[in-house]
Design a protein around this motif. Structure first.
Motif, PDB file in Angstrom:
ATOM      1  N   UNK A 191       0.846  -1.195   0.000  1.00 60.52           N
ATOM      2  CA  UNK A 191       0.000   0.000   0.000  1.00 60.52           C
ATOM      3  C   UNK A 191       0.881   1.244   0.000  1.00 60.52           C
ATOM      4  N   UNK A 192       0.634   2.204  -0.885  1.00 62.44           N
ATOM      5  CA  UNK A 192       1.407   3.441  -0.861  1.00 62.44           C
ATOM      6  C   UNK A 192       1.078   4.288   0.362  1.00 62.44           C
ATOM      7  N   UNK A 193       2.033   5.094   0.776  1.00 67.92           N
ATOM      8  CA  UNK A 193       1.829   5.973   1.924  1.00 67.92           C
ATOM      9  C   UNK A 193       0.650   6.913   1.701  1.00 67.92           C
ATOM     10  N   UNK A 194       0.505   7.380   0.454  1.00 66.32           N
ATOM     11  CA  UNK A 194      -0.577   8.325   0.161  1.00 66.32           C
ATOM     12  C   UNK A 194      -1.955   7.696   0.346  1.00 66.32           C
ATOM     13  N   UNK A 195      -2.055   6.369   0.210  1.00 71.21           N
ATOM     14  CA  UNK A 195      -3.351   5.695   0.347  1.00 71.21           C
ATOM     15  C   UNK A 195      -3.808   5.627   1.801  1.00 71.21           C
ATOM     16  N   UNK A 196      -2.868   5.730   2.716  1.00 70.76           N
ATOM     17  CA  UNK A 196      -3.217   5.667   4.144  1.00 70.76           C
ATOM     18  C   UNK A 196      -2.855   6.996   4.829  1.00 70.76           C
ATOM     19  N   UNK A 197      -2.809   8.079   4.054  1.00 72.27           N
ATOM     20  CA  UNK A 197      -2.435   9.377   4.621  1.00 72.27           C
ATOM     21  C   UNK A 197      -3.349   9.814   5.761  1.00 72.27           C
ATOM     22  N   UNK A 198      -4.684   9.645   5.670  1.00 69.86           N
ATOM     23  CA  UNK A 198      -5.528  10.022   6.818  1.00 69.86           C
ATOM     24  C   UNK A 198      -5.151   9.275   8.094  1.00 69.86           C
ATOM     25  N   UNK A 199      -4.855   7.981   7.962  1.00 68.02           N
ATOM     26  CA  UNK A 199      -4.466   7.193   9.131  1.00 68.02           C
ATOM     27  C   UNK A 199      -3.118   7.654   9.689  1.00 68.02           C
ATOM     28  N   UNK A 200      -2.182   7.975   8.770  1.00 69.78           N
ATOM     29  CA  UNK A 200      -0.875   8.472   9.212  1.00 69.78           C
ATOM     30  C   UNK A 200      -1.031   9.775   9.982  1.00 69.78           C
ATOM     31  N   UNK A 201      -1.849  10.679   9.452  1.00 70.00           N
ATOM     32  CA  UNK A 201      -2.058  11.961  10.121  1.00 70.00           C
ATOM     33  C   UNK A 201      -2.676  11.772  11.504  1.00 70.00           C
ATOM     34  N   UNK A 202      -3.701  10.936  11.576  1.00 65.18           N
ATOM     35  CA  UNK A 202      -4.375  10.729  12.859  1.00 65.18           C
ATOM     36  C   UNK A 202      -3.409  10.135  13.880  1.00 65.18           C
ATOM     37  N   UNK A 203      -2.572   9.205  13.439  1.00 66.61           N
ATOM     38  CA  UNK A 203      -1.598   8.599  14.346  1.00 66.61           C
ATOM     39  C   UNK A 203      -0.587   9.627  14.825  1.00 66.61           C
ATOM     40  N   UNK A 204      -0.001  10.399  13.910  1.00 69.86           N
ATOM     41  CA  UNK A 204       1.046  11.355  14.273  1.00 69.86           C
ATOM     42  C   UNK A 204       0.494  12.506  15.116  1.00 69.86           C
ATOM     43  N   UNK A 205      -0.757  12.884  14.886  1.00 71.51           N
ATOM     44  CA  UNK A 205      -1.364  13.980  15.649  1.00 71.51           C
ATOM     45  C   UNK A 205      -1.368  13.675  17.135  1.00 71.51           C
ATOM     46  N   UNK A 206      -1.666  12.433  17.480  1.00 73.47           N
ATOM     47  CA  UNK A 206      -1.680  12.050  18.879  1.00 73.47           C
ATOM     48  C   UNK A 206      -2.604  12.922  19.695  1.00 73.47           C
ATOM     49  N   UNK A 207      -2.063  13.471  20.789  1.00 72.63           N
ATOM     50  CA  UNK A 207      -2.831  14.349  21.667  1.00 72.63           C
ATOM     51  C   UNK A 207      -2.331  15.793  21.581  1.00 72.63           C
ATOM     52  N   UNK A 208      -1.759  16.141  20.450  1.00 70.04           N
ATOM     53  CA  UNK A 208      -1.229  17.495  20.288  1.00 70.04           C
ATOM     54  C   UNK A 208      -2.384  18.510  20.304  1.00 70.04           C
ATOM     55  N   UNK A 253      12.976   5.098  14.823  1.00 64.65           N
ATOM     56  CA  UNK A 253      13.466   4.269  13.727  1.00 64.65           C
ATOM     57  C   UNK A 253      13.534   2.791  14.114  1.00 64.65           C
ATOM     58  N   UNK A 254      14.080   2.506  15.278  1.00 63.60           N
ATOM     59  CA  UNK A 254      14.348   1.120  15.655  1.00 63.60           C
ATOM     60  C   UNK A 254      13.124   0.406  16.222  1.00 63.60           C
ATOM     61  N   UNK A 255      12.005   1.102  16.348  1.00 66.71           N
ATOM     62  CA  UNK A 255      10.800   0.504  16.908  1.00 66.71           C
ATOM     63  C   UNK A 255       9.719   0.385  15.846  1.00 66.71           C
ATOM     64  N   UNK A 256       8.930  -0.637  15.944  1.00 67.13           N
ATOM     65  CA  UNK A 256       7.826  -0.814  15.005  1.00 67.13           C
ATOM     66  C   UNK A 256       6.738   0.219  15.295  1.00 67.13           C
ATOM     67  N   UNK A 257       6.082   0.652  14.247  1.00 74.19           N
ATOM     68  CA  UNK A 257       4.960   1.583  14.380  1.00 74.19           C
ATOM     69  C   UNK A 257       3.832   1.085  13.483  1.00 74.19           C
ATOM     70  N   UNK A 258       2.640   1.663  13.591  1.00 74.73           N
ATOM     71  CA  UNK A 258       1.552   1.255  12.696  1.00 74.73           C
ATOM     72  C   UNK A 258       1.889   1.420  11.224  1.00 74.73           C
ATOM     73  N   UNK A 259       2.797   2.335  10.880  1.00 70.12           N
ATOM     74  CA  UNK A 259       3.171   2.511   9.469  1.00 70.12           C
ATOM     75  C   UNK A 259       3.788   1.245   8.898  1.00 70.12           C
ATOM     76  N   UNK A 260       4.452   0.458   9.750  1.00 72.69           N
ATOM     77  CA  UNK A 260       5.046  -0.794   9.270  1.00 72.69           C
ATOM     78  C   UNK A 260       3.965  -1.769   8.821  1.00 72.69           C
ATOM     79  N   UNK A 261       2.808  -1.696   9.454  1.00 67.69           N
ATOM     80  CA  UNK A 261       1.696  -2.561   9.066  1.00 67.69           C
ATOM     81  C   UNK A 261       0.927  -1.982   7.889  1.00 67.69           C
ATOM     82  N   UNK A 262       0.793  -0.667   7.863  1.00 64.55           N
ATOM     83  CA  UNK A 262      -0.037  -0.019   6.853  1.00 64.55           C
ATOM     84  C   UNK A 262       0.642   0.082   5.488  1.00 64.55           C
ATOM     85  N   UNK A 263       1.935   0.413   5.469  1.00 69.40           N
ATOM     86  CA  UNK A 263       2.528   0.807   4.181  1.00 69.40           C
ATOM     87  C   UNK A 263       4.017   0.524   4.076  1.00 69.40           C
TER      88      UNK A 263
END
Length: 319
Positions: free
Chosen positions: A57-74, A98-108
């Protein structure tokens, strides 16, 4: 360490990106490889099949999910919809280590195997038919910029981006996110012209550029590049049976790469490992380009003043 490969279309930046990634993998260095070019060829240059790439899956296809994840509680970011490609992290944002898994590893992301073990591949996505006439490619590259803005990486960790061709890389602040920028130049006036344009733009923001010659066939080509480029020239790639086979999609073991090519890769890696990041300056540039984008278009698009997303007190943790 973050490395960009840029240059005129057809100069060979994707191929040189791929062999550099292979060298890092050979040395056991962990790598995140990102194809951020409008022509998505890095995966093929790394030997992946069409089916493997279709399943990624390209990063652009899951951009809403990436944004929601990175936003956190900001608290400075009211919603993921108000995040733009240049949105910097702040207090409450989620960071990617870098050395830790994140949802991006599953998504894209795709973990590569064999000679490329230790490499994770991500792609921003190709320019699709529905984008024609209504969107620009940099909307897709924005996912990569958000990724780098929120990434915590350190020495011995490598992110390699194959970038868009020519001066297109300056359409956002992405070009300021790197420790080393390698610009691939052919021994032609047209390619040198692109080099001069790129260096002129980059110098305005204090971005140093290292130059790699490519498709050099004789001493005249070498002399031309030395005369036109000078001390910024790290080295050059001459004729390579290994690379010709790679370009034809004929996989060969990396040990078949010629000694001259390996020597160039060694010089490139030395340039990367010798670079020293200035985190405060990188953050300052991120804030500058976020403000520029906000005033140019993003405030209207978001219906809010997105410059308020800048958290002047926030400093990302160092590795």
């Amino acid at each position: 360490m973050r490395i960009a490969f840029v240059g005129k279309g057809g100069s060979g930046k994707t191929t040189l990106s791929a062999v550099f990634i292979r060298e890092l993998a050979r040395l056991g260095r962990p790598v995140v490889a990102v194809d951020a070019d409008i022509n998505q060829h890095l995966g093929a240059a790394l030997g992946l099949t069409g089916r493997q790439l279709d399943d990624l899956a390209p990063m652009s296809a899951v951009l809403p999910e990436i944004k929601e994840y990175l936003r956190g509680d900001n608290p400075r970011i009211a919603s993921a919809e108000q995040m733009i490609k240049t949105t910097p992290p702040g207090s409450g944002s989620r960071l990617i280590r870098f050395a830790e898994r994140s949802p991006l590893d599953e998504w894209c992301a795709l973990d590569l195997r064999g000679e490329l073990s230790g490499v994770r591949l991500m792609v921003t996505g190709a320019f699709a038919e529905q984008d024609l006439g209504v969107s620009c490619y940099h909307a897709k590259v924005g996912a990569a910029e958000l990724y780098l803005n929120h990434l915590v990486d350190g020495p011995g960790e490598y992110v390699v981006l194959d970038m868009t061709a020519g001066a297109d890389a300056f359409a956002s602040g992405l070009f300021t996110r790197f420790d080393v920028t390698f610009l691939v130049v052919e021994p032609t006036r047209k390619s040198v012209s692109v080099y001069r344009q790129y260096v002129e733009y980059a110098a305005e923001y204090g971005i140093a550029v290292r130059v790699l010659g490519n498709k050099v066939v004789d001493a005249e080509d070498e002399a031309f590049l030395r005369a036109e480029i000078g001390e910024a020239l790290v080295g050059w790639m001459g004729d390579s049976r290994y690379i010709r086979a790679l370009d034809r999609g004929q996989a060969q073991p990396f040990e078949a790469f010629e000694p001259a090519g390996r020597e160039l890769l060694g010089r490139m890696l030395a340039e990367v490992d010798a670079s020293v990041r200035d985190p405060a300056r990188m953050t300052s540039l991120a804030h500058l380009f976020h403000a520029k984008n906000a005033l140019a278009w993003a405030n209207r698009a978001a219906g809010a003043d997105v410059t308020l997303q800048i958290d002047p007190e926030f400093a990302a943790p160092a590795r």
